[in-house]
Scaffold this motif. Sequence first.
Motif, PDB file in Angstrom:
ATOM      1  N   ILE A   1       0.847  -1.207   0.000  1.00  0.00           N
ATOM      2  CA  ILE A   1       0.000   0.000   0.000  1.00  0.00           C
ATOM      3  C   ILE A   1       0.875   1.247   0.000  1.00  0.00           C
ATOM      4  N   ARG A   2       1.976   1.226   0.745  1.00  0.00           N
ATOM      5  CA  ARG A   2       2.890   2.367   0.751  1.00  0.00           C
ATOM      6  C   ARG A   2       3.498   2.575  -0.646  1.00  0.00           C
ATOM      7  N   ILE A   3       3.815   1.470  -1.308  1.00  0.00           N
ATOM      8  CA  ILE A   3       4.352   1.577  -2.675  1.00  0.00           C
ATOM      9  C   ILE A   3       3.274   2.081  -3.619  1.00  0.00           C
ATOM     10  N   HIS A   4       2.058   1.567  -3.451  1.00  0.00           N
ATOM     11  CA  HIS A   4       0.907   2.053  -4.240  1.00  0.00           C
ATOM     12  C   HIS A   4       0.787   3.563  -4.103  1.00  0.00           C
ATOM     13  N   ASP A   5       0.839   4.047  -2.873  1.00  0.00           N
ATOM     14  CA  ASP A   5       0.665   5.488  -2.628  1.00  0.00           C
ATOM     15  C   ASP A   5       1.816   6.301  -3.223  1.00  0.00           C
ATOM     16  N   GLU A   6       3.022   5.764  -3.170  1.00  0.00           N
ATOM     17  CA  GLU A   6       4.177   6.477  -3.702  1.00  0.00           C
ATOM     18  C   GLU A   6       4.112   6.577  -5.224  1.00  0.00           C
ATOM     19  N   ILE A   7       3.749   5.476  -5.881  1.00  0.00           N
ATOM     20  CA  ILE A   7       3.624   5.506  -7.349  1.00  0.00           C
ATOM     21  C   ILE A   7       2.519   6.475  -7.751  1.00  0.00           C
ATOM     22  N   LYS A   8       1.405   6.431  -7.027  1.00  0.00           N
ATOM     23  CA  LYS A   8       0.289   7.338  -7.311  1.00  0.00           C
ATOM     24  C   LYS A   8       0.735   8.790  -7.148  1.00  0.00           C
ATOM     25  N   HIS A   9       1.507   9.057  -6.098  1.00  0.00           N
ATOM     26  CA  HIS A   9       2.022  10.417  -5.865  1.00  0.00           C
ATOM     27  C   HIS A   9       2.945  10.842  -7.008  1.00  0.00           C
ATOM     28  N   GLN A  10       3.769   9.934  -7.493  1.00  0.00           N
ATOM     29  CA  GLN A  10       4.674  10.258  -8.597  1.00  0.00           C
ATOM     30  C   GLN A  10       3.886  10.593  -9.864  1.00  0.00           C
ATOM     31  N   ILE A  11       2.768   9.914 -10.070  1.00  0.00           N
ATOM     32  CA  ILE A  11       1.921  10.211 -11.225  1.00  0.00           C
ATOM     33  C   ILE A  11       1.280  11.586 -11.064  1.00  0.00           C
ATOM     34  N   GLU A  12       0.768  11.860  -9.872  1.00  0.00           N
ATOM     35  CA  GLU A  12       0.082  13.129  -9.612  1.00  0.00           C
ATOM     36  C   GLU A  12       1.033  14.320  -9.707  1.00  0.00           C
ATOM     37  N   THR A  13       2.305  14.103  -9.403  1.00  0.00           N
ATOM     38  CA  THR A  13       3.280  15.200  -9.431  1.00  0.00           C
ATOM     39  C   THR A  13       4.053  15.271 -10.741  1.00  0.00           C
ATOM     40  N   GLY A  14       3.702  14.405 -11.696  1.00  0.00           N
ATOM     41  CA  GLY A  14       4.308  14.494 -13.021  1.00  0.00           C
ATOM     42  C   GLY A  14       5.595  13.735 -13.216  1.00  0.00           C
ATOM     43  N   VAL A  15       6.002  12.939 -12.220  1.00  0.00           N
ATOM     44  CA  VAL A  15       7.197  12.113 -12.409  1.00  0.00           C
ATOM     45  C   VAL A  15       6.940  11.116 -13.539  1.00  0.00           C
ATOM     46  N   PHE A  16       5.734  10.550 -13.517  1.00  0.00           N
ATOM     47  CA  PHE A  16       5.260   9.720 -14.621  1.00  0.00           C
ATOM     48  C   PHE A  16       4.086  10.442 -15.265  1.00  0.00           C
ATOM     49  N   GLU A  17       4.155  10.678 -16.561  1.00  0.00           N
ATOM     50  CA  GLU A  17       3.113  11.414 -17.266  1.00  0.00           C
ATOM     51  C   GLU A  17       2.089  10.465 -17.871  1.00  0.00           C
ATOM     52  N   VAL A  18       0.937  11.013 -18.200  1.00  0.00           N
ATOM     53  CA  VAL A  18      -0.125  10.223 -18.834  1.00  0.00           C
ATOM     54  C   VAL A  18       0.399   9.576 -20.112  1.00  0.00           C
ATOM     55  N   GLY A  19       0.177   8.283 -20.225  1.00  0.00           N
ATOM     56  CA  GLY A  19       0.620   7.552 -21.403  1.00  0.00           C
ATOM     57  C   GLY A  19       2.039   7.026 -21.314  1.00  0.00           C
ATOM     58  N   GLN A  20       2.769   7.409 -20.264  1.00  0.00           N
ATOM     59  CA  GLN A  20       4.174   6.986 -20.134  1.00  0.00           C
ATOM     60  C   GLN A  20       4.262   5.548 -19.643  1.00  0.00           C
ATOM     61  N   ARG A  21       5.220   4.818 -20.180  1.00  0.00           N
ATOM     62  CA  ARG A  21       5.460   3.434 -19.766  1.00  0.00           C
ATOM     63  C   ARG A  21       6.288   3.421 -18.494  1.00  0.00           C
ATOM     64  N   LEU A  22       5.857   2.623 -17.518  1.00  0.00           N
ATOM     65  CA  LEU A  22       6.610   2.502 -16.280  1.00  0.00           C
ATOM     66  C   LEU A  22       7.819   1.586 -16.476  1.00  0.00           C
ATOM     67  N   PRO A  23       8.844   1.724 -15.635  1.00  0.00           N
ATOM     68  CA  PRO A  23       9.968   0.779 -15.694  1.00  0.00           C
ATOM     69  C   PRO A  23       9.468  -0.641 -15.441  1.00  0.00           C
ATOM     70  N   SER A  24      10.291  -1.607 -15.736  1.00  0.00           N
ATOM     71  CA  SER A  24       9.907  -3.011 -15.549  1.00  0.00           C
ATOM     72  C   SER A  24       9.700  -3.313 -14.066  1.00  0.00           C
ATOM     73  N   GLU A  25       8.992  -4.407 -13.787  1.00  0.00           N
ATOM     74  CA  GLU A  25       8.775  -4.821 -12.402  1.00  0.00           C
ATOM     75  C   GLU A  25      10.104  -5.037 -11.680  1.00  0.00           C
ATOM     76  N   ARG A  26      11.062  -5.631 -12.353  1.00  0.00           N
ATOM     77  CA  ARG A  26      12.362  -5.894 -11.744  1.00  0.00           C
ATOM     78  C   ARG A  26      13.035  -4.597 -11.308  1.00  0.00           C
ATOM     79  N   VAL A  27      13.030  -3.620 -12.220  1.00  0.00           N
ATOM     80  CA  VAL A  27      13.667  -2.333 -11.923  1.00  0.00           C
ATOM     81  C   VAL A  27      12.956  -1.623 -10.781  1.00  0.00           C
ATOM     82  N   MET A  28      11.630  -1.591 -10.809  1.00  0.00           N
ATOM     83  CA  MET A  28      10.887  -0.881  -9.759  1.00  0.00           C
ATOM     84  C   MET A  28      11.008  -1.601  -8.420  1.00  0.00           C
TER      85      MET A  28
END
Length: 233
Positions: free
Chosen positions: A6-33
């Motif tokens: 859940i903490r990771i869920h919230d952090e990824i969501k925060h990164q999306i909301e703050t523009g670290v990851f933009e709409v349509g952007q591909r996330l790094p692989s599961e291994r990398v994350m």
Amino acid sequence: MTAIYIRIHDEIKHQIETGVFEVGQRLPSERVMAEQFGVSRMTLRQAVTSLVEEGILTRYVGSGTYVASDRVREKMRGTTSFTEIIQNLGKTPSSKVLSYQKTKANEVECDKLQLKKGSQIIRMERIRYADELPICYEVASIPYRLIEDFAKNDIANHFYDTLAHAGKKIGRSEQIISAKIVKKEIANFLSIKPNSAILALTQVSYFANSDETPFEYVLSQYVGERFEFYLER
């Protein structure tokens, strides 16, 4: 104590909301994350899956996980080209032609296009994209006599514009929408899982002339999570 996923869920969501990851952007692989967060891939996958279920992320088979874009939306009123719909949304439309052939119209095509038995048509199979994301697989049938003076590129990539430049005015269209299960080959074209539910659209489009001549019969299959239709009265 809050679960790690859940903490990771919230952090990824925060990164999306703050523009670290933009709409349509591909996330790094599961291994990398998983390495970035210092957790197992199973824990990382649990967090990502919860974001997918919330519609914040989208998974595409064989492609990866992306920040979910707004669905492409088509208003069910009048006749509008796919290219125009996508451009009006600020996205870039494109097509990949899978086949393009002159052939005899089958019984259904003759009926829909008001053609005599044995009439020639152009039957075109293609994938339609918005910002390089596959939205729709379609098979379009067009009376050959209407387009015999045009080049393949004019029909495959600029059909409605080509008609307009030739002085043809587009009129109404008849549309039928249903839900169906996608076949494996088409699922591969659309980068979705086999047996996924899709939106099937049957459309006959007419010129705005006194006879309302049909000029196109299209069978389309839309990825439901990337496209929606809405009615306006």
